[in-house]
Design a protein around this motif. Structure first.
Motif, PDB file in Angstrom:
ATOM      1  N   ASP A 151       0.812  -1.211   0.000  1.00 33.57           N
ATOM      2  CA  ASP A 151       0.000   0.000   0.000  1.00 33.57           C
ATOM      3  C   ASP A 151       0.848   1.264   0.000  1.00 33.57           C
ATOM      4  OD1 ASP A 151      -2.366  -1.451   0.018  1.00 33.57           O
ATOM      5  OD2 ASP A 151      -2.415  -1.557   2.201  1.00 33.57           O
ATOM      6  N   SER A 152       2.163   1.113  -0.089  1.00 32.49           N
ATOM      7  CA  SER A 152       3.064   2.268  -0.138  1.00 32.49           C
ATOM      8  C   SER A 152       4.111   2.045  -1.227  1.00 32.49           C
ATOM      9  CB  SER A 152       3.735   2.483   1.216  1.00 32.49           C
ATOM     10  OG  SER A 152       4.442   1.323   1.596  1.00 32.49           O
ATOM     11  N   ASP A 153       4.748   3.135  -1.633  1.00 31.68           N
ATOM     12  CA  ASP A 153       5.786   3.067  -2.666  1.00 31.68           C
ATOM     13  C   ASP A 153       6.972   2.249  -2.168  1.00 31.68           C
ATOM     14  OD1 ASP A 153       4.098   4.824  -3.914  1.00 31.68           O
ATOM     15  OD2 ASP A 153       5.474   6.521  -3.882  1.00 31.68           O
ATOM     16  N   ILE A 154       7.698   1.642  -3.112  1.00 33.41           N
ATOM     17  CA  ILE A 154       8.940   0.950  -2.786  1.00 33.41           C
ATOM     18  C   ILE A 154      10.037   1.470  -3.706  1.00 33.41           C
ATOM     19  CG2 ILE A 154       7.850  -1.142  -1.901  1.00 33.41           C
ATOM     20  CD1 ILE A 154       8.531  -2.496  -4.584  1.00 33.41           C
ATOM     21  N   LYS A 155      11.273   1.428  -3.217  1.00 35.96           N
ATOM     22  CA  LYS A 155      12.428   1.814  -4.023  1.00 35.96           C
ATOM     23  C   LYS A 155      13.253   0.573  -4.282  1.00 35.96           C
ATOM     24  CE  LYS A 155      16.411   4.864  -4.204  1.00 35.96           C
ATOM     25  NZ  LYS A 155      17.215   5.868  -3.495  1.00 35.96           N
ATOM     26  N   VAL A 156      13.588   0.351  -5.544  1.00 33.91           N
ATOM     27  CA  VAL A 156      14.336  -0.838  -5.950  1.00 33.91           C
ATOM     28  C   VAL A 156      15.586  -0.398  -6.699  1.00 33.91           C
ATOM     29  CG1 VAL A 156      14.252  -2.932  -7.349  1.00 33.91           C
ATOM     30  CG2 VAL A 156      12.209  -2.167  -6.147  1.00 33.91           C
ATOM     31  N   ARG A 157      16.712  -1.034  -6.372  1.00 36.29           N
ATOM     32  CA  ARG A 157      17.965  -0.790  -7.094  1.00 36.29           C
ATOM     33  C   ARG A 157      18.455  -2.131  -7.604  1.00 36.29           C
ATOM     34  NH1 ARG A 157      22.477   1.536  -3.601  1.00 36.29           N
ATOM     35  NH2 ARG A 157      21.488   3.506  -4.067  1.00 36.29           N
ATOM     36  N   ILE A 158      18.709  -2.211  -8.897  1.00 32.60           N
ATOM     37  CA  ILE A 158      19.272  -3.416  -9.503  1.00 32.60           C
ATOM     38  C   ILE A 158      20.663  -3.057  -9.997  1.00 32.60           C
ATOM     39  CG2 ILE A 158      19.089  -5.100 -11.381  1.00 32.60           C
ATOM     40  CD1 ILE A 158      16.869  -5.482  -9.375  1.00 32.60           C
ATOM     41  N   GLY A 159      21.643  -3.880  -9.616  1.00 32.46           N
ATOM     42  CA  GLY A 159      23.020  -3.613 -10.013  1.00 32.46           C
ATOM     43  C   GLY A 159      23.712  -4.870 -10.496  1.00 32.46           C
ATOM     44  N   LEU A 160      24.742  -4.682 -11.282  1.00 35.42           N
ATOM     45  CA  LEU A 160      25.578  -5.776 -11.766  1.00 35.42           C
ATOM     46  C   LEU A 160      26.937  -5.677 -11.097  1.00 35.42           C
ATOM     47  CD1 LEU A 160      24.833  -5.597 -15.599  1.00 35.42           C
ATOM     48  CD2 LEU A 160      23.801  -7.104 -13.913  1.00 35.42           C
ATOM     49  N   SER A 161      27.527  -6.830 -10.849  1.00 36.48           N
ATOM     50  CA  SER A 161      28.818  -6.855 -10.184  1.00 36.48           C
ATOM     51  C   SER A 161      29.616  -8.056 -10.672  1.00 36.48           C
ATOM     52  CB  SER A 161      28.611  -6.947  -8.672  1.00 36.48           C
ATOM     53  OG  SER A 161      29.841  -7.063  -8.009  1.00 36.48           O
ATOM     54  N   THR A 162      30.923  -7.925 -10.659  1.00 34.66           N
ATOM     55  CA  THR A 162      31.776  -9.071 -10.987  1.00 34.66           C
ATOM     56  C   THR A 162      32.179  -9.804  -9.725  1.00 34.66           C
ATOM     57  OG1 THR A 162      33.727  -7.657 -10.944  1.00 34.66           O
ATOM     58  CG2 THR A 162      32.675  -8.008 -13.095  1.00 34.66           C
ATOM     59  N   THR A 163      31.680  -9.342  -8.580  1.00 36.04           N
ATOM     60  CA  THR A 163      31.974  -9.977  -7.297  1.00 36.04           C
ATOM     61  C   THR A 163      30.685 -10.468  -6.672  1.00 36.04           C
ATOM     62  OG1 THR A 163      31.766  -7.876  -6.128  1.00 36.04           O
ATOM     63  CG2 THR A 163      33.970  -8.476  -6.918  1.00 36.04           C
ATOM     64  N   GLY A 164      30.757 -11.058  -5.512  1.00 41.42           N
ATOM     65  CA  GLY A 164      29.583 -11.574  -4.823  1.00 41.42           C
ATOM     66  C   GLY A 164      28.732 -10.470  -4.222  1.00 41.42           C
ATOM     67  N   LEU A 165      27.567 -10.865  -3.734  1.00 43.46           N
ATOM     68  CA  LEU A 165      26.619  -9.920  -3.155  1.00 43.46           C
ATOM     69  C   LEU A 165      27.223  -9.147  -1.998  1.00 43.46           C
ATOM     70  CD1 LEU A 165      23.728  -8.789  -2.921  1.00 43.46           C
ATOM     71  CD2 LEU A 165      23.223 -10.713  -1.424  1.00 43.46           C
ATOM     72  N   SER A 166      27.963  -9.821  -1.141  1.00 46.69           N
ATOM     73  CA  SER A 166      28.507  -9.145   0.032  1.00 46.69           C
ATOM     74  C   SER A 166      29.529  -8.075  -0.347  1.00 46.69           C
ATOM     75  CB  SER A 166      29.134 -10.154   0.986  1.00 46.69           C
ATOM     76  OG  SER A 166      30.195 -10.829   0.349  1.00 46.69           O
ATOM     77  N   GLU A 167      30.109  -8.167  -1.554  1.00 49.78           N
ATOM     78  CA  GLU A 167      31.087  -7.177  -1.989  1.00 49.78           C
ATOM     79  C   GLU A 167      30.481  -6.086  -2.852  1.00 49.78           C
ATOM     80  OE1 GLU A 167      31.751 -10.514  -2.660  1.00 49.78           O
ATOM     81  OE2 GLU A 167      32.974 -10.830  -0.894  1.00 49.78           O
ATOM     82  N   PHE A 168      29.178  -6.186  -3.212  1.00 50.94           N
ATOM     83  CA  PHE A 168      28.594  -5.179  -4.107  1.00 50.94           C
ATOM     84  C   PHE A 168      28.538  -3.828  -3.427  1.00 50.94           C
ATOM     85  CE2 PHE A 168      25.180  -2.664  -5.955  1.00 50.94           C
ATOM     86  CZ  PHE A 168      25.602  -2.622  -7.264  1.00 50.94           C
ATOM     87  N   ASN A 169      29.035  -2.836  -4.127  1.00 51.31           N
ATOM     88  CA  ASN A 169      29.040  -1.463  -3.649  1.00 51.31           C
ATOM     89  C   ASN A 169      28.553  -0.593  -4.801  1.00 51.31           C
ATOM     90  OD1 ASN A 169      29.737   1.196  -3.052  1.00 51.31           O
ATOM     91  ND2 ASN A 169      31.619   0.612  -2.012  1.00 51.31           N
ATOM     92  N   PRO A 170      27.460   0.173  -4.623  1.00 57.04           N
ATOM     93  CA  PRO A 170      26.942   0.982  -5.727  1.00 57.04           C
ATOM     94  C   PRO A 170      27.920   2.037  -6.225  1.00 57.04           C
ATOM     95  CG  PRO A 170      25.749   1.434  -3.688  1.00 57.04           C
ATOM     96  CD  PRO A 170      26.655   0.272  -3.422  1.00 57.04           C
ATOM     97  N   ASN A 171      28.950   2.327  -5.441  1.00 58.20           N
ATOM     98  CA  ASN A 171      29.960   3.290  -5.893  1.00 58.20           C
ATOM     99  C   ASN A 171      30.984   2.655  -6.826  1.00 58.20           C
ATOM    100  OD1 ASN A 171      28.876   5.424  -4.327  1.00 58.20           O
ATOM    101  ND2 ASN A 171      29.863   4.561  -2.521  1.00 58.20           N
ATOM    102  N   THR A 172      31.142   1.334  -6.754  1.00 61.63           N
ATOM    103  CA  THR A 172      32.120   0.657  -7.607  1.00 61.63           C
ATOM    104  C   THR A 172      31.471  -0.346  -8.554  1.00 61.63           C
ATOM    105  OG1 THR A 172      32.516  -1.014  -5.913  1.00 61.63           O
ATOM    106  CG2 THR A 172      33.964   0.906  -5.918  1.00 61.63           C
ATOM    107  N   GLY A 173      30.273  -0.834  -8.241  1.00 63.26           N
ATOM    108  CA  GLY A 173      29.543  -1.736  -9.133  1.00 63.26           C
ATOM    109  C   GLY A 173      28.787  -0.930 -10.176  1.00 63.26           C
ATOM    110  N   TYR A 174      28.063  -1.599 -11.008  1.00 65.55           N
ATOM    111  CA  TYR A 174      27.308  -0.949 -12.068  1.00 65.55           C
ATOM    112  C   TYR A 174      25.827  -1.000 -11.714  1.00 65.55           C
ATOM    113  CZ  TYR A 174      25.334  -0.007 -16.660  1.00 65.55           C
ATOM    114  OH  TYR A 174      24.623   0.514 -17.693  1.00 65.55           O
TER     115      TYR A 174
END
Length: 83
Positions: A40-63
């Motif tokens: 019943d409320s808005d949601i924010k979703v971010r989808i990113g690509l990375s050459t590393t695992g999930l625990s290493e994903f950083n939106p400043n260095t990933g795509y």
């Protein structure tokens, strides 16, 4: 070409990271992202690509492919993605 669902996610807490799909090494994969907001409320979703695992994903260095606010009881469909 094969088709089907690569991942399905139902996060239960805000700000939760979730690995959606791991592409086979050395293969080009084509797909789309479909997101339905059943809340019943808005949601924010971010989808990113990375050459590393999930625990290493950083939106400043990933795509970051996209960041999208999906209104309550609405949906989002991406353009084709190749990874």
């Amino acid at each position: 070409m094969a088709s089907g669902t690569l991942a399905s996610v139902r996060p239960t807490v805000a700000s939760k990271n979730q690995l959606l799909y791991t592409s086979p090494q050395g293969r080009l994969v084509e797909g789309k992202v479909y997101i339905t907001n059943l809340n019943d409320s808005d949601i924010k979703v971010r989808i990113g690509l990375s050459t590393t695992g999930l625990s290493e994903f950083n939106p400043n260095t990933g795509y970051v492919v996209f960041e999208q606010v999906i209104p309550a009881n609405n949906y989002f469909e991406s353009e084709k993605l190749f990874f």
